[in-house]
Scaffold this motif. Structure first.
Motif, mmCIF file in Angstrom:
data_model
loop_
_atom_site.group_PDB
_atom_site.id
_atom_site.type_symbol
_atom_site.label_atom_id
_atom_site.label_comp_id
_atom_site.label_asym_id
_atom_site.label_seq_id
_atom_site.Cartn_x
_atom_site.Cartn_y
_atom_site.Cartn_z
ATOM 1 N N ASN A 1 -25.393 -38.648 49.903
ATOM 2 C CA ASN A 1 -26.508 -39.293 50.585
ATOM 3 C C ASN A 1 -26.648 -40.742 50.155
ATOM 4 N N GLU A 2 -26.732 -41.592 51.154
ATOM 5 C CA GLU A 2 -26.854 -43.008 50.831
ATOM 6 C C GLU A 2 -28.197 -43.283 50.165
ATOM 7 N N GLN A 3 -28.187 -44.244 49.282
ATOM 8 C CA GLN A 3 -29.396 -44.666 48.604
ATOM 9 C C GLN A 3 -29.964 -45.874 49.339
ATOM 10 N N HIS B 1 -27.566 -50.803 52.829
ATOM 11 C CA HIS B 1 -26.420 -49.895 52.870
ATOM 12 C C HIS B 1 -25.612 -50.151 54.130
ATOM 13 N N THR C 1 -28.354 -36.237 46.946
ATOM 14 C CA THR C 1 -27.668 -37.103 45.992
ATOM 15 C C THR C 1 -26.223 -37.346 46.375
ATOM 16 N N SER D 1 -33.284 -41.492 47.934
ATOM 17 C CA SER D 1 -32.372 -40.799 48.845
ATOM 18 C C SER D 1 -32.882 -39.386 49.081
ATOM 19 N N HIS E 1 -38.180 -38.396 50.517
ATOM 20 C CA HIS E 1 -37.017 -38.518 49.640
ATOM 21 C C HIS E 1 -37.350 -37.957 48.264
#
Lengths: 114, 114
Positions: free
Chosen positions: B101-103, A45, B98, B95, B29
């Protein structure tokens, strides 16, 4: 189906030059993210920009978002050979509660020559 | 801390066989995703878990594909009666939340069906 589309498909530059990659998408979004992928494996990312933001910076990266044109750009300044990778944009849609689902483009293959 | 891990890194199987691919998300997560990436393409969404339940499995291509996450942490993607067209890199991501929020992606499992 792919929502985003990166342009160009491939880009070759010299070390120290700037690299600009563009992404266009079709539907309204919650956010747009850029990822880097080396050798067809895990994605890293890079940056997330929300739909109400127009520009974000992170180190040598600068991302812009134009929701009226449904497009984004990723600028890498002072490129290095280690920046050689595929770059993908991914969008999170703003419809039907499916904002968790990332839709990726086909990517731009960046080659930075030493 | 540890990132997302996936095992095996490579899997070669024969047409018609059953395979299981494992994903260990980042600790804490709650959201977990599976994507599939074919050669020259961006990743495509398969399934999304929030906790133990599959909140969205709309990306699974057919009923030969199934995924579980029984304790809300590790997930297993199961493919029955594999076909040559199933050959791809299977990526797992997790993550904290959702929408914004970056994966974080794992390194992927490269599946080859002979």
């Amino acid at each position: 189906s792919q929502q985003g589309e990166e342009d160009p498909q491939a880009l070759s530059i010299q070390e120290g030059e700037n690299a600009t990659m563009n992404c266009s998408y079709k539907t309204s979004i919650n956010n747009l993210q850029w990822y880097r992928q080396n050798s067809g494996r895990g994605l890293v990312h890079l940056i997330l920009i929300r739909s109400n933001e127009r520009e974000k910076h992170s180190g040598r990266l600068r991302v812009t978002l134009d929701t009226s044109k449904k497009s984004s750009s990723l600028l890498i300044t002072a490129s290095r050979a280690a920046d050689t990778a595929s770059y993908f944009c991914a969008t999170s849609r703003n419809s039907g509660g499916s904002n968790y689902k990332l839709t990726f483009g086909k990517g731009t293959l960046l080659t930075v020559n030493p | 801390g540890a990132g997302v891990s996936q095992t095996p890194s490579n899997k070669v199987t024969e047409k018609g066989k059953y395979v299981e691919l494992r994903c260990d998300p980042i600790s804490g997560h709650t959201a977990l995703y599976w994507y599939r990436q074919s050669l020259g393409q961006g990743p495509e969404f398969l399934i999304y878990f929030q906790g133990t339940g599959a909140a969205d499995d709309s990306g699974l291509p057919n009923d030969r594909f199934f995924a579980v996450r029984p304790e809300g942490s590790v997930s297993t993607l199961k493919i029955q009666r594999t076909e040559r067209g199933d050959s791809a890199v299977y990526l797992c991501a997790s993550s904290q939340g959702t929408i914004y929020n970056e994966q974080f992606f794992g390194p992927g499992t490269r599946l080859t069906v002979l």
